[in-house]
Design an enzyme around this catalytic site. Sequence first.
Site, mmCIF file in Angstrom:
data_model
loop_
_atom_site.group_PDB
_atom_site.id
_atom_site.type_symbol
_atom_site.label_atom_id
_atom_site.label_comp_id
_atom_site.label_asym_id
_atom_site.label_seq_id
_atom_site.Cartn_x
_atom_site.Cartn_y
_atom_site.Cartn_z
ATOM 1 N N LYS A 124 0.853 -1.203 0.000
ATOM 2 C CA LYS A 124 0.000 0.000 0.000
ATOM 3 C C LYS A 124 0.883 1.246 0.000
ATOM 4 O O LYS A 124 1.925 1.263 0.691
ATOM 5 C CB LYS A 124 -0.889 -0.042 1.239
ATOM 6 C CG LYS A 124 -1.960 1.036 1.313
ATOM 7 C CD LYS A 124 -2.848 0.844 2.545
ATOM 8 C CE LYS A 124 -3.945 1.873 2.656
ATOM 9 N NZ LYS A 124 -4.827 1.647 3.825
ATOM 10 N N SER B 215 -9.780 -0.950 7.030
ATOM 11 C CA SER B 215 -9.234 -0.772 5.679
ATOM 12 C C SER B 215 -8.539 -1.982 5.075
ATOM 13 O O SER B 215 -8.210 -1.959 3.890
ATOM 14 C CB SER B 215 -8.291 0.420 5.649
ATOM 15 O OG SER B 215 -9.060 1.582 5.572
ATOM 16 N N SER C 256 -9.743 1.458 2.913
ATOM 17 C CA SER C 256 -8.944 2.287 2.045
ATOM 18 C C SER C 256 -7.858 1.529 1.280
ATOM 19 O O SER C 256 -7.336 2.053 0.302
ATOM 20 C CB SER C 256 -8.262 3.378 2.879
ATOM 21 O OG SER C 256 -7.364 2.798 3.814
HETATM 22 N N1 GLN Z 1 -13.081 3.846 6.619
HETATM 23 C C1 GLN Z 1 -12.428 4.131 7.844
HETATM 24 C C2 GLN Z 1 -11.991 5.575 7.873
HETATM 25 O O1 GLN Z 1 -12.259 6.249 6.937
HETATM 26 C C3 GLN Z 1 -11.263 3.220 8.035
HETATM 27 C C4 GLN Z 1 -10.052 3.636 7.323
HETATM 28 C C5 GLN Z 1 -8.886 2.733 7.561
HETATM 29 O O2 GLN Z 1 -8.997 1.669 8.172
HETATM 30 N N2 GLN Z 1 -7.736 3.192 7.139
HETATM 31 O O3 GLN Z 1 -11.399 6.038 8.805
#
Ligand code: GLN
Length: 459
Positions: free
Chosen positions: A74, A173, A149
């Site tokens: 990532k 994410s 994400s």
């Molecule tokens: N969707 C969650 C957020 O926007 C989780 C994001 C993540 O785990 N990086 O914070």
Amino acid sequence: MNLLDKQESIKNHEITAADNLDQFYCKIEKDNTKLNIFLETKIDEAQKIADEIDSKINKGEKVGKLAGLVIGVKSNINVEDFHITAASRTLENYLGSYNASVVENIKDENGIIIGVTNMDEFAAGSSTETSYFGYTQNPAAPGRIPGGSSGGSAAAVAAQMCDLSIGSDTGGSIRNPASHCGVMGFKPTYGAVSRQGLLDLAMSFDQIGPFASDAGGIALMLETIMGFDYKECTTIDWDVPDFSNLIGPGAVDSLKGMKLGVVKQFLEVSDDDIVDIIEGSIDNMEENGVEVVELNFDYIDLCLATYYLINYVEFFSATRKYDGRKYGHRIEEVCGEEVLRRIHTGSYISQKEYSGKYYKKALQARSLIRKEITKLLKNVDAIAGPTVPKLPHKIGNSLEPMEMYAYDILTVIANLAGIPAASVKAGEVNGIPVGLQFQAKPLEDAKIVQLMAGFEQIR
Ligand code: GLN
């Protein structure tokens, strides 16, 4: 071929690392323009590493446990000389100046890093649509979001562009895109994997973890990246389990006698067709010897508010280093709407007069949620339920922030409590993958691997 067998075949000269790499690179060349999964690849460098591994194997020298396997990272995890942008314009010119500890671990085990993957800007999202570099297509459900994400890392495995990938999970994410793309994704116990070299979203929640198409792949990557790191003060000093030993045809027997909790409220917040699939999977496990008990969790309505409030405050603090002096752009001047919302709200909540009103309350709520979930886990080996309560939406449908946040209701709990959790494909609704989530007690990550390995045999 499953990943443990493939690893053996590479070590036994049946497949070369160079051929393995070549096959994935062809796939990337063919489909990446359409799917937008990798933001950057370095094939020449990767080929050099593959050749070195093959030559070591030919000479009978010892190689690491990821020898010849191809890996995506990532783009918020530092890899030297790659553009580590976290998919933000803020960092468009930043070249990773060192390797994160997990990247060092992967290289030490002779994994071949092929490139860095797309994501939501600074990992703040659940759809990979907020990337400065454009959205990623879900390879398993064309026309839909891959989740986020870490959408690029999940899609890379789903599209067969690499053997394994890593992502970060702050509120889901890893598990969310794993669920939407039909692959496996694992968020370790907080502190089990070093965060050194990861760009923070919310540091008290963030964990790095793997994606794979089978439990063997998850086991290999967990063994590689887990463990104490003197460079990172939140890492735990513990004996990392031998996860690969839990994989294999015998895994189904380890389901016998396992006690699984099913939380009523997790099903109530999920769409009916998702509940049908999850209940089918749980019945299936029950027929294979798992004991199922119903549980109640009364704080489900508290989870999203608690998570997002803490996330905003920690993220606001983390972004103060992007003031333009070191990285070129001041974050507020170039970031997208969601990142800006978090910075502004986080700044507001952090002010003294509001901190007591919101932030301190959120910390109290977090303790309560952690206590409750720990209590539920006391009497079971793991909790099983849906990973995401809804199917991924179609690309182009724009969601209100609260609708986007609602995807996370079942995944944020593990981050609030610091417990391990993972998603494995349970089935499909009209061809769209649906994930089954397992959650366990802190440092019982091996129990989840065991469940994943058992479940993949009976699915
Ligand atoms: N969707 C969650 C957020 O926007 C989780 C994001 C993540 O785990 N990086 O914070």
